[in-house]
Design a protein around this motif. Structure first.
Motif: not given
Length: 618
Positions: A578-607
């Motif tokens: 199982t795996a989680a794969l992240l790709r970081v764009a030049d503008d700071g956006q993050v593309e994320y894909a998972t293959a049956a792996h534990t999901e990522i938690l995200y907390r933004g500055p206003t979340s």
């Protein structure tokens, strides 16, 4: 007749012992480079690799001191410890592997701290580093004998590698002895460390020191007993620091060198005081001054400047020896000869008068001992530089010295020394008798322990091999993963990797182009143990390659390609990934894909709290 001859010849061949030829490592080319990496221990350097320094074969005479190979480091390092890697490719015959008693490695001298690898496998670790990376213990060993796992030695080509750590300016750092450095039958190499005669000599010297110390306590006016006992005590201590056995008793070899050098410095002053006392006079001012200087040097070398002080001692030791020969011995002998010639009035011949004068002078019995003393000390101290653990050629000279100087006291107190000889012979008989009793008792004990050894031998061997394999596999796996998170201007990254056991089924990696973070991966291989650990290494490589080869496709497509490549690789095992794969764009956006792996938690500055990120299809 021919058949009978051939049969007899065949029987002789069958009865004759077969000795496997040891591999002389000094007869092989050697490669050394600065730093150390486990990867370097598996293979011989390739032609054209400029980071390696090649030292050509020199059978029986190839000392490898780091300060000689890299003199610029010795001048600029200022005593700071450094690391080097030494690699020796060699070929081994099958006869060596089939020799009874197993395969061994004999190292004439190695230090200061060190590790030995055979074909990439760690076979001995004598390195002691503090958490700050400094040398906690200096372990420079003479006559190191290592038993090798026969399964790690291949018929034909092999690679022997050393990690050396120490002071670049020290003569102990490296493989500083001219030889021997051998790989061969363990039993035959063990014979190189046989030193029972030397230990017996040391015991005799030590007994002499105690005996004459007791004579001084019984007769305080006999200062010659005191100085003789002190001198033989220093001699036995110095010789004991030159044995192999002491390296099994003391871990810190700086202590061994400090004690041996101090005993060497103080030996000549003790002998000078003995000569003065034997001739019935007070210790001379020169002897006292030389003793004070020697004591100061003995104390100072325990903390710094040992090599410089030892070189200075060798350069100046001839001065007190010349003083003894000329002022203490030659002049009194000359006076005794002149008195003998004058008392005879020229009658009886000049030669006879000279012989009578020599016989009357006590100094004449010391002149041979003084010459022997100088030769023995110089010979043994210079053999010390060569790295031999023994200095064996000086043993008999020291023995002559001890008995020669003892003859002076015997001339004054013949009865006392005759009783001492009787005590010594009785002690030797008792030691021999007791040794026989102990040997008989040991034979009984060995017979009782044979069955237990047979039962536990296989289990110990299997456990040892398994533990060694697991340690090496753990080191190899951890060497593939990043030791720390990359530092970039756009991201603050941190991670903690704490395997529950030696080998881990988890893997991770950071993808970085220069100072830019491209992405990261976190994965988990099902199961535990060596299989899962090996798959993590394979998976990390496949993820890394596909991430960059398909950089213009979605992460879901990347995971599909990785999955297609892993299916054939994992078809023969029951593990899955199982795996989680992240790709970081030049503008700071993050593309994320998972293959049956534990999901990522995200907390933004206003979340208000953690939320799950989006997941690309895969």
């Amino acid at each position: 007749m021919k058949k009978t001859t051939m049969l007899a010849f065949s029987l002789l061949l069958a009865a004759a012992p077969i000795h496997a030829q040891s591999v002389d490592l000094t007869a092989q080319d050697l490669y050394v480079r600065k730093g150390f990496s486990l990867e370097w221990t598996f293979y011989a350097p390739l032609p054209g690799e400029t980071d390696w320094v090649r030292l050509p074969a020199s059978p029986g005479d190839r000392p490898v001191a780091m300060r000689s190979v890299f003199p610029e480091d010795a001048r600029s390092a200022g005593g700071e410890p450094a690391r080097w890697c030494i690699v020796i490719p060699f070929n081994v015959d099958r006869a060596v592997l089939e020799a009874p008693g197993g395969v061994g490695l004999y190292l004439g001298r190695i230090g200061q701290d060190w590790q030995v690898y055979l074909n990439g496998y760690l076979v001995r670790d004598e390195s002691f580093f503090t958490p700050e990376g400094e040398l906690g213990v200096h372990r420079s060993v003479k006559g190191a004998l290592i038993e090798l796992d026969e399964s790690r030695v291949r018929p034909g080509g092999n690679v022997l590698a050393f990690m050396i750590a120490g002071d670049p300016g020290s003569g102990d750092t490296g493989l500083p002895a001219a030889g021997p450095y051998l790989l061969g039958p363990y039993a035959e190499l063990g014979a190189l460390k046989a030193e029972i005669p030397r230990l017996m000599l040391i015991g005799i010297f030590f007994f002499f020191s105690l005996y004459h110390g007791m004579l001084f306590l019984l007769r305080r006016r006999g200062k010659a007993y005191l100085y003789y006992g002190l001198g033989t005590m220093l001699l036995s201590l110095y010789l004991f620091t030159r044995t192999f056995i002491i390296y099994g008793l003391l871990l810190e070899t700086r202590t061994i060198d400090a004690v041996g050098t101090a005993a060497l410095f103080l030996l000549v002053p003790a002998f000078m005081a003995f000569i003065d006392a034997s001739l019935g006079r007070r210790v001379s001012v020169f002897a006292k001054a030389y003793a004070a200087a020697s004591a100061l040097a003995a104390i100072l070398q325990a903390f710094a400047f040992r090599e410089a002080l030892l070189a200075g001692w060798r350069a100046t030791v001839a001065l007190p020896l010349a003083y003894i020969l000329v002022l203490d011995l030659a002049l009194p002998i000359g006076k005794a000869v002149r008195d003998s010639i004058g008392s005879r009035g020229g009658k009886g011949g000049l030669a006879r008068a000279i012989m009578q004068g020599l016989g009357r002078s006590e100094a004449s019995t010391l002149i041979l001992g003084t010459a022997v003393m100088g030769a023995a000390v110089l010979l043994d101290s210079f053999e010390r530089v060569g790295g031999a653990a023994g200095g064996r050629s000086a043993d008999l000279v020291f023995l002559v010295l001890v008995f020669g100087t003892a003859a002076v006291l015997a001339g004054k107190f013949f009865k006392v020394y005759r009783d001492a000889e009787a005590v010594k012979l009785d002690l030797e008989r008792r030691v021999a008798a007791r040794t026989g009793e102990l040997q008989a008792e040991l034979s009984v004990q060995e017979g009782l322990s044979v069955r237990l050894s047979d039962l536990s031998g296989k289990l110990k061997s299997a456990v040892s091999v398994a533990d060694k394999d697991l340690r090496i596999a753990t080191q190899v796996q951890q060497g593939f993963f990043p030791k720390s998170a990359p530092r970039t201007d756009s991201w603050e990254l941190a991670f903690a990797f704490m395997p529950a056991g030696g080998l881990s089924g988890d893997f991770y990696d950071f993808y970085q182009s220069g100072e830019r973070l491209d992405g990261l991966v976190v994965g988990d291989v099902s199961g535990h143990g060596i299989a899962s650990g090996l798959i993590t290494v394979l998976a990390r490589s496949i993820f890394h390659r596909n991430f960059y080869e398909r950089r213009h496709r979605s992460l879901g497509a990347v995971l599909e390609a990785i999955n297609a490549e892993l299916i054939p690789e994992l078809s023969s095992v029951e593990n899955f990934i199982t795996a989680a794969l992240l790709r970081v764009a030049d503008d700071g956006q993050v593309e994320y894909a998972t293959a049956a792996h534990t999901e990522i938690l995200y907390r933004g500055p206003t979340s208000p709290g953690p939320t799950r990120s989006g997941r690309a299809p895969c």
